[in-house]
Design a protein around this motif. Structure first.
Motif, PDB file in Angstrom:
ATOM      1  N   PRO A  42       0.806  -1.226   0.000  1.00 25.64           N
ATOM      2  CA  PRO A  42       0.000   0.000   0.000  1.00 25.64           C
ATOM      3  C   PRO A  42       0.836   1.271   0.000  1.00 25.64           C
ATOM      4  CG  PRO A  42      -0.890  -1.607   1.528  1.00 25.64           C
ATOM      5  CD  PRO A  42       0.416  -2.146   1.048  1.00 25.64           C
ATOM      6  N   VAL A  43       1.997   1.233   0.645  1.00 27.77           N
ATOM      7  CA  VAL A  43       2.938   2.346   0.566  1.00 27.77           C
ATOM      8  C   VAL A  43       4.033   1.869  -0.366  1.00 27.77           C
ATOM      9  CG1 VAL A  43       4.421   3.909   1.851  1.00 27.77           C
ATOM     10  CG2 VAL A  43       2.363   3.025   2.905  1.00 27.77           C
ATOM     11  N   GLY A  44       3.922   2.190  -1.635  1.00 31.30           N
ATOM     12  CA  GLY A  44       4.773   1.540  -2.613  1.00 31.30           C
ATOM     13  C   GLY A  44       5.768   2.471  -3.257  1.00 31.30           C
ATOM     14  N   HIS A  50      11.375   4.078   2.808  1.00 33.39           N
ATOM     15  CA  HIS A  50      11.492   4.909   4.003  1.00 33.39           C
ATOM     16  C   HIS A  50      10.248   4.915   4.876  1.00 33.39           C
ATOM     17  CE1 HIS A  50      15.242   6.446   2.355  1.00 33.39           C
ATOM     18  NE2 HIS A  50      14.617   6.671   1.219  1.00 33.39           N
ATOM     19  N   LEU A  51       9.117   4.449   4.341  1.00 34.53           N
ATOM     20  CA  LEU A  51       7.861   4.427   5.085  1.00 34.53           C
ATOM     21  C   LEU A  51       7.206   3.056   4.949  1.00 34.53           C
ATOM     22  CD1 LEU A  51       6.485   7.854   3.842  1.00 34.53           C
ATOM     23  CD2 LEU A  51       7.093   7.358   6.207  1.00 34.53           C
ATOM     24  N   VAL A  52       6.585   2.587   6.025  1.00 36.45           N
ATOM     25  CA  VAL A  52       5.766   1.377   5.973  1.00 36.45           C
ATOM     26  C   VAL A  52       4.417   1.716   6.582  1.00 36.45           C
ATOM     27  CG1 VAL A  52       7.733  -0.199   6.086  1.00 36.45           C
ATOM     28  CG2 VAL A  52       6.613   0.530   8.209  1.00 36.45           C
ATOM     29  N   ASP A  53       3.374   0.976   6.191  1.00 42.76           N
ATOM     30  CA  ASP A  53       2.066   1.268   6.734  1.00 42.76           C
ATOM     31  C   ASP A  53       1.700   0.273   7.834  1.00 42.76           C
ATOM     32  OD1 ASP A  53       1.213  -1.028   5.460  1.00 42.76           O
ATOM     33  OD2 ASP A  53      -0.004  -0.004   3.970  1.00 42.76           O
ATOM     34  N   VAL A 139      14.654  -1.784  11.069  1.00 42.29           N
ATOM     35  CA  VAL A 139      14.150  -0.902  12.116  1.00 42.29           C
ATOM     36  C   VAL A 139      12.914  -0.171  11.603  1.00 42.29           C
ATOM     37  CG1 VAL A 139      14.686   1.044  13.637  1.00 42.29           C
ATOM     38  CG2 VAL A 139      16.485  -0.591  13.014  1.00 42.29           C
ATOM     39  N   VAL A 140      11.866  -0.151  12.403  1.00 49.28           N
ATOM     40  CA  VAL A 140      10.671   0.651  12.125  1.00 49.28           C
ATOM     41  C   VAL A 140      10.429   1.544  13.331  1.00 49.28           C
ATOM     42  CG1 VAL A 140       8.185   0.655  11.693  1.00 49.28           C
ATOM     43  CG2 VAL A 140       9.634  -1.065  10.586  1.00 49.28           C
ATOM     44  N   ILE A 141      10.273   2.830  13.088  1.00 52.48           N
ATOM     45  CA  ILE A 141      10.127   3.815  14.160  1.00 52.48           C
ATOM     46  C   ILE A 141       8.767   4.484  14.057  1.00 52.48           C
ATOM     47  CG2 ILE A 141      11.224   5.779  15.309  1.00 52.48           C
ATOM     48  CD1 ILE A 141      13.652   5.290  13.414  1.00 52.48           C
ATOM     49  N   TYR A 142       8.176   4.759  15.193  1.00 52.75           N
ATOM     50  CA  TYR A 142       6.938   5.547  15.231  1.00 52.75           C
ATOM     51  C   TYR A 142       6.994   6.423  16.471  1.00 52.75           C
ATOM     52  CZ  TYR A 142       5.157   2.625  19.037  1.00 52.75           C
ATOM     53  OH  TYR A 142       5.001   1.994  20.243  1.00 52.75           O
ATOM     54  N   ASP A 143       6.047   7.346  16.581  1.00 48.26           N
ATOM     55  CA  ASP A 143       5.895   8.093  17.825  1.00 48.26           C
ATOM     56  C   ASP A 143       4.423   8.365  18.082  1.00 48.26           C
ATOM     57  OD1 ASP A 143       5.084  10.705  16.750  1.00 48.26           O
ATOM     58  OD2 ASP A 143       7.148  10.948  16.082  1.00 48.26           O
TER      59      ASP A 143
END
Length: 341
Positions: A42-44, A50-53, A139-143
């Motif tokens: 979906p985020v292609g 740099h981004l994952v959903d 690594v996947v980061i969120y806040d």
């Protein structure tokens, strides 16, 4: 620690093999787990690097090659007249299952008058290693938001994304929409704290991804460098009160980082709209070797613009770490009021 969907939502049925969404689901053997490296979805396209959903992440929770990091930072004055970070308490109250907490103020920062500055390579490597970040780990980061000005944009996650890439680590992405979007989807959350086994972090700095005030000063009037102010238009023009001198670095263009995020969902704008915004300020100029330097108030929102540019297929950009907290407190450094001609 217990996992639960957000109280206002019911967690959706998980894809086959998802260990988090159903008490009856059976975790597959490690070799059956989805590959943690981001793949088209979906985020292609270029954005996927740099981004994952949330869907991508949900089916990968528990993957041993995934390092999930909560970079929430709630910065406020304390009784000692300095600043403290309440982000860990927010993380402990609820986070995405498997996430460890990264303290950007105390562990991944060089204490200075300017709030956020890059620590030494040795300090960063030690802190990243304690988070479990090492070779071949995705690594996947969120806040979970952080300030009244940027409640929707994942600027703290973007700050750590930029720091990791500055230290030479490429297997890193930011969760599009962050925790806000995750909870809105009714996906599982967990209270308490978690830790990963420590790893050796391989630091190999890329100096071109960071800029100091001397480089910014030299960039004024230099056609080989583009300066972009990531604050609001009012702050850029110098028409609102700040605790430092008003205005912007002479010659800088303006691209408010908040305008690159959907205010309703907290997710990044579609790639085409980000590209349009970047072209407007010249950040997608085809000039060979042209360097873009983003700055903001304190070196945080500027990293969202750097992430947005990279996700939209643009070149790597630098971030001026000291930003206006440093620049505007140095009387000898020039500032311009109003718009650029």
């Amino acid at each position: 620690m217990t996992d639960s969907p957000h109280p206002a939502q019911t967690a959706p049925s998980a894809p086959t093999g998802n260990p988090e969404a159903s008490t009856q689901a059976v975790s597959p053997a490690p070799e059956q787990r989805p590959d943690p490296t981001p793949t088209p979805g979906p985020v292609g396209g270029a954005q996927q690097r740099h981004l994952v959903d949330a869907d991508w992440l949900h089916v990968r929770l528990g993957n041993p090659d995934l390092v999930l990091v909560d970079a929430t930072s709630h910065i406020s004055p304390n009784d000692q007249g300095t600043y403290g970070n309440r982000g860990r308490a927010v993380y402990t109250a609820g986070h995405i299952p498997g996430a460890v907490y990264a303290d950007l103020l105390d562990d991944l920062n060089d204490p200075s008058p300017y709030m956020f500055m890059l620590p030494s390579a040795e300090k960063f490597a030690a802190a990243a290693g304690r988070l479990g970040i090492g070779p071949s780990r995705q690594v996947v980061i969120y806040d979970q938001g952080g300030t009244a000005e940027t409640p929707e944009a994942s600027v703290w996650a973007a700050r750590l994304w930029w720091q990791l890439r500055y230290e030479g680590y490429d297997e890193v992405a930011v969760l599009a929409g962050g925790y806000r979007n995750w909870v809105a989807r009714g996906l599982p959350v967990r209270a308490g704290s978690e830790q990963n086994a420590s790893r050796t972090f391989p630091s190999a700095r890329r100096p071109r991804l960071a800029a100091d005030r001397h480089e910014v000063l030299a960039a004024i009037g230099d056609p080989a460098t583009l300066l972009v102010d990531s604050r609001s238009e009012a702050a850029y023009r110098g028409s609102i009160d700040r605790p430092y001198r008003a205005g912007h670095v002479p010659g800088a263009r303006n691209l408010d980082a908040r305008t690159l995020v959907d205010a309703h969902s907290g997710e990044p704008l579609p790639t085409a709209r980000i590209q349009t915004a970047m072209r407007k300020v010249g950040a997608l100029d085809d000039s060979a070797g042209r360097r873009t330097i983003f700055y903001c108030g304190g070196g945080v929102s500027a990293t969202w613009n750097a992430l947005s540019l990279a996700a939209a297929g643009g070149p790597d950009a630098a971030v001026y770490d000291g930003s206006m907290l440093e620049w505007a407190t140095q009387p000898a450094l020039p500032l311009t009021l109003g718009p650029e001609a």
